[in-house]
Write an enzyme that holds these catalytic residues in place. Structure first.
Site, PDB file in Angstrom:
ATOM      1  CB  ILE A 194     -28.087   1.911  12.843  1.00 46.15           C
ATOM      2  CG1 ILE A 194     -29.100   2.934  12.330  1.00 46.15           C
ATOM      3  CG2 ILE A 194     -27.920   0.819  11.809  1.00 46.15           C
ATOM      4  CD1 ILE A 194     -30.532   2.443  12.205  1.00 46.15           C
TER       5      ILE A 194
ATOM      6  CB  SER B  93     -21.500   1.142  15.474  1.00 46.75           C
ATOM      7  OG  SER B  93     -21.903   1.971  14.420  1.00 46.75           O
TER       8      SER B  93
ATOM      9  CG  HIS C  12     -29.274  -0.742   9.043  1.00 45.58           C
ATOM     10  ND1 HIS C  12     -29.922   0.458   8.866  1.00 45.58           N
ATOM     11  CD2 HIS C  12     -28.000  -0.538   8.640  1.00 45.58           C
ATOM     12  CE1 HIS C  12     -29.053   1.342   8.382  1.00 45.58           C
ATOM     13  NE2 HIS C  12     -27.883   0.756   8.235  1.00 45.58           N
TER      14      HIS C  12
ATOM     15  NE  ARG D 160      -2.447  -1.342   3.416  1.00 45.23           N
ATOM     16  CZ  ARG D 160      -2.908  -1.061   4.613  1.00 45.23           C
ATOM     17  NH1 ARG D 160      -4.034  -0.380   4.732  1.00 45.23           N
ATOM     18  NH2 ARG D 160      -2.280  -1.444   5.700  1.00 45.23           N
TER      19      ARG D 160
ATOM     20  CG  HIS E 165     -23.289   9.008   5.614  1.00 48.43           C
ATOM     21  ND1 HIS E 165     -24.653   8.826   5.680  1.00 48.43           N
ATOM     22  CD2 HIS E 165     -22.755   7.770   5.489  1.00 48.43           C
ATOM     23  CE1 HIS E 165     -24.921   7.539   5.574  1.00 48.43           C
ATOM     24  NE2 HIS E 165     -23.792   6.877   5.467  1.00 48.43           N
TER      25      HIS E 165
ATOM     26  NE  ARG F  26     -11.599   4.014   4.035  1.00 51.52           N
ATOM     27  CZ  ARG F  26     -12.556   4.650   4.703  1.00 51.52           C
ATOM     28  NH1 ARG F  26     -12.476   5.926   4.956  1.00 51.52           N
ATOM     29  NH2 ARG F  26     -13.613   3.977   5.120  1.00 51.52           N
ATOM     30  CB  CYS F  27      -7.177  -0.690   0.909  1.00 54.03           C
ATOM     31  SG  CYS F  27      -6.064   0.185  -0.176  1.00 54.03           S
TER      32      CYS F  27
ATOM     33  CG  ASP G  41     -26.740  -4.485  10.968  1.00 50.34           C
ATOM     34  OD1 ASP G  41     -27.801  -3.834  11.020  1.00 50.34           O
ATOM     35  OD2 ASP G  41     -25.821  -4.365  11.805  1.00 50.34           O
TER      36      ASP G  41
HETATM   37  N1  GLN Z   1     -24.964  -2.223  13.053  1.00 52.35           N
HETATM   38  C1  GLN Z   1     -24.004  -1.631  12.179  1.00 52.35           C
HETATM   39  C2  GLN Z   1     -23.518  -0.312  12.740  1.00 52.35           C
HETATM   40  O1  GLN Z   1     -24.269   0.370  13.337  1.00 52.35           O
HETATM   41  C3  GLN Z   1     -24.562  -1.382  10.806  1.00 52.35           C
HETATM   42  C4  GLN Z   1     -23.535  -0.817   9.915  1.00 52.35           C
HETATM   43  C5  GLN Z   1     -23.985  -0.584   8.514  1.00 52.35           C
HETATM   44  O2  GLN Z   1     -25.145  -0.479   8.249  1.00 52.35           O
HETATM   45  N2  GLN Z   1     -23.063  -0.471   7.594  1.00 52.35           N
HETATM   46  O3  GLN Z   1     -22.380   0.077  12.562  1.00 52.35           O
HETATM   47 ZN    ZN Z   2     -26.155   1.449   7.440  1.00 50.15          ZN
END
Ligand code: GLN
Ligand code: ZN
Length: 755
Positions: free
Chosen positions: A435, A437, A645, A16, A698, A519-520, A603
């Protein structure tokens, strides 16, 4: 005479190096000179490797400092207006890719069905395109200095346009007449480089279901490009699927060769007659460029022998199925990977050797084969033989469990089970949750790293993780969320975490694949039958549950996502592997519910990523993907509420499939697209519960109470409150606590005004 071809080569560097050089340059820790030196030495090294492997067609212009679609935009002078004032070309280039202080970056999207992301060209009716040939020229002559007469890689005009966005006009193809002259000028210029030059045009658009408009543009484009100069040999390559429609058009143009993918588009054999008749050269994509298992060399050679019954041997060039960009660079640093498993794998450099071997076996007479080739072939046969029967791979218990699956339905239909769940959970209207984390701090990463490197004991590790969970639960209580989570502090990655605990998965040390820019990702290697030696999340979840009276949601990664984000074994169908993972996840669900967990989220962030490029194949994928999800979740008793999700919001063409998953609650990403995309749920009369994200995680911005209220009002216009959950639109792991705390507090406050 032996002829072979590498569609493109990984550019990130075997360790890398490019990533490091880029990030150091962006952080202003090094200058332009250092960056360009690294880039040049990487190119020279990758040419050297290909030369050593006796590759006859080696590319230039497959290297990129960020992305080759972006490079094509630069070549064509397709620079969006907001970047035109940046004078320094390199600063402008990176501003386009990543944004700069006050200019937003161009957007990025997945390259077909891979995990590589390209920078989407933005075209405006105001654009005046202008050729910039410098990169192409420099790399061509740089290769020549290394003794390589390279083929020049370019993105073909039809794919370039189809993958662009028209910002102020209807149809991107309206720009065709403006773009084509630049392509023609480019070819005219390239013709001056040398006596004879090969140009590879990538047209992977034609691996999808194509329109007659696209096909007619293909004809016009290559009629024009192939008649410019006699010293240019044009090859048009496609990959990831068959491209029979395009082949039928291209055989009637003046191009020299067609590159097709026989690994992921076996149907391409239907075009062999047409190719033969046209007298064109066939570039046969045979060495898998996007998966990591060794080739069955003998089978490849036999395949070639078969097709040479139609297309004559002299007209065949043996190739990788696509650019090797999609596989890791080399196995040579994998000193931790089990030797047995290593025998079954080939990364970029090893694939060059496979290509060389297949080439020798096909083109040379048996008597002319040297000892090394014979030895390599024997080694390949041995590895394949052991792979067929290895106990590391084959586990009859798992295979039998799949055979013996009787039902994949929940014990009660949704209507009845939701009533039971409502009684038990007793949640307010518009229940709030997250969701999964919570922020991944640098301290947390260090704890995990130290534990992995044996620098701290298991007790110390557990203590630290529990401390995180304590704080995370306490915060959620304080904030007054309704359904809590433990925060996922023990997970570095949602697939890797479970993969590491399942038999059948292995992990490379250095198997990095470029995802975008610097990014990898390092996808797990799913090499064998999957089974779960012991519970994977139960201890953490039950610990978290013990810290609150509110429902604690268990958090698992679904089988389809586990599969779609891994390198999946090729000795059985993807469906079979998905179902094996599904059984393991189902066992985990069962253990969680037995431990008293009432809500479990499975998920499926990558459910949509696995969709085949061709519509005709979708039904098959949807069938086994849904079945796999249901194999996992049908284990749940009626009273256990299953959430899922998905990280996107465009469900228009897959809504029936989403319904078929039969999850009690689905959380999705709609905050960035308003409630427009939610309409489809209403349209089809979707009856189950939905949590459309009310703010965008995001961005570091903290949403105000007012904004969230407006968002909730919008949702209520589309769906009744009985059906709605309120949550952010994805996991919070990339955010900071300073952002997460006020955001969630605002979210809860906003919801309360509706109750
Ligand atoms: N449960 C995961 C989180 O909250 C879902 C991550 C995702 O949707 N990419 O990080
Ligand atoms: Zn997500």
């Amino acid at each position: 005479m032996p002829q072979n071809w590498v569609t493109g080569f990984p550019r990130i560097g075997e360790q890398r190096e490019l990533k490091r050089a880029l990030e150091s340059y962006w952080a202003k820790k090094s200058g332009v000179k250092e960056l360009l030196e690294v880039a040049s030495s990487l190119r020279k090294r990758h040419w050297e490797y290909q030369k050593k492997a006796n590759i006859s067609y080696i590319s230039s212009n497959d290297f990129s400092l960020y992305d080759n679609m972006l490079d094509m935009s630069i070549t064509l002078g397709a620079i969006p207006k907001r970047f035109r004032d940046i004078e320094d070309p390199l600063s402008r280039y990176f501003a386009m890719a990543r944004g700069s202080k006050n200019i937003t970056a161009m957007s990025m999207t997945k390259w077909l069905n891979t995990n590589y992301h390209y920078i989407v060209p933005e075209l405006s009716k105001e654009d005046k395109y202008k050729l910039n040939i410098s990169k192409i020229k420099e790399e061509y002559f740089e290769a020549k200095e290394c003794g390589i007469k390279s083929k020049i890689n370019l993105i073909g005009p039809v794919t370039y346009l189809a993958f662009s966005r028209a910002i102020d006009f209807e149809n991107v193809f309206d720009a065709f007449d403006k773009i084509m002259p630049i392509y023609e000028e480019l070819i005219r210029e390239i013709a001056n480089f040398d006596e004879e030059i090969t140009v590879q045009f990538d047209e992977p658009l034609f691996a999808k279901d194509v329109t007659s408009k696209e096909l007619s543009l293909l004809k016009i484009a290559y009629d024009r490009l192939s008649n410019i100069s006699n010293n240019i040999k044009i090859a048009v390559v496609t990959y990831f699927e068959h491209s029979n429609e395009a082949t039928n058009i291209l055989v009637n143009t003046n191009i020299w060769a067609l590159g097709v993918d026989f690994v992921y588009g076996e149907e391409n054999i239907k075009s062999l007659e047409a190719i033969k008749k046209s007298g064109k050269t066939l570039i046969a994509g045979l060495i898998d460029g996007r998966n990591v298992w060794i080739s069955d060399i003998e089978k490849k050679v036999n395949f070639l022998k078969n097709i040479s019954q139609i297309v004559s041997k002299e007209k065949i060039i043996i190739s990788t199925s696509c650019s090797l960009l999609h596989v890791p660079y080399t196995l040579k640093y994998e000193n931790k990977l089990d030797d047995e498993i290593k025998n079954w794998i080939s990364f970029g450099l090893e694939k060059l050797d496979e290509l060389d071997l297949v080439t020798n076996l096909f083109f040379k007479n048996e008597n002319d084969l040297n000892a090394k080739d014979k030895e390599l072939l024997a080694k390949n046969k041995r590895a394949l033989h052991f792979r067929k029967s290895s106990k590391r791979i084959h586990n009859n218990e798992v295979k039998n469990r799949i055979k013996n699956i009787i039902s994949i339905e929940r014990e009660l239909p949704y209507k009845e089970r939701i009533e039971i769940q409502k009684k038990i959970l007793n949640l307010p209207v518009l229940p709030t949750t997250t969701i999964g984390s919570f922020p991944q701090t640098s301290e947390l990463r260090k704890v995990r790293r130290d534990f992995k490197n044996n620098l701290i004991s298991s007790d110390e590790y557990t203590k630290e993780i529990k401390k995180y969970i304590d704080d995370c639960v306490a915060f959620q209580e304080e904030c007054d969320l309704d359904v809590l989570v433990h925060g996922e502090p023990e997970r570095n990655d949602m697939v890797e975490y479970f993969g590491e605990m399942l038999d059948g998965f292995a992990f490379s040390k250095n198997g990095w694949v470029q995802s975008y820019g610097s990014r990898c990702v390092k996808p797990p290697l799913l090499f064998g039958d999957v089974s779960r030696p012991k519970p994977m999340s139960v201890d953490w979840i039950t610990y978290a549950a013990s810290k609150t009276k509110k429902p604690m949601k268990g958090m698992l990664t679904g089988p389809v996502t586990m599969l779609n984000w891994s390198f999946v074994r090729d000795d059985q169908g993807r469906d079979e592997s998905a179902k094996q993972i599904a059984i393991a996840i189902g066992d985990e669900i069962n253990d969680l519910q037995k431990a008293g967990i009432k809500i479990i989220q499975v998920d499926e962030a990558a459910f949509k990523e696995g969709y085949p490029l061709r519509k005709a194949k979708r039904i098959i994928y949807e069938k086994w993907a849904v079945e796999s999800f249901k194999i996992s979740t049908s284990v749940a008793e009626a009273k256990t509420q299953i959430h899922t999700h998905m990280c996107y919001s465009d469900f228009n063409d897959i809504i029936e499939t989403i319904e078929a998953l039969d999850a009690d609650v689905i959380t999705i990403e709609t905050s960035r697209s308003g409630n427009r995309l939610l309409q489809v749920f209403k349209k089809v009369g979707y009856k189950k519960e939905i949590g459309p994200g009310v703010y965008d995680i995001h961005s570091p911005r903290i949403p105000t109470v007012k904004e969230i209220k407006e968002q909730i009002s919008k949702l209520l216009e589309v769906l009744p409150k009985e059906q709605l959950w309120i949550n952010p639109d994805c996991g919070l792991k990339t955010r900071k606590w300073e952002e997460v705390k006020p955001s969630l507090k605002n979210m809860v406050e906003a919801v309360k005004s509706f109750r």
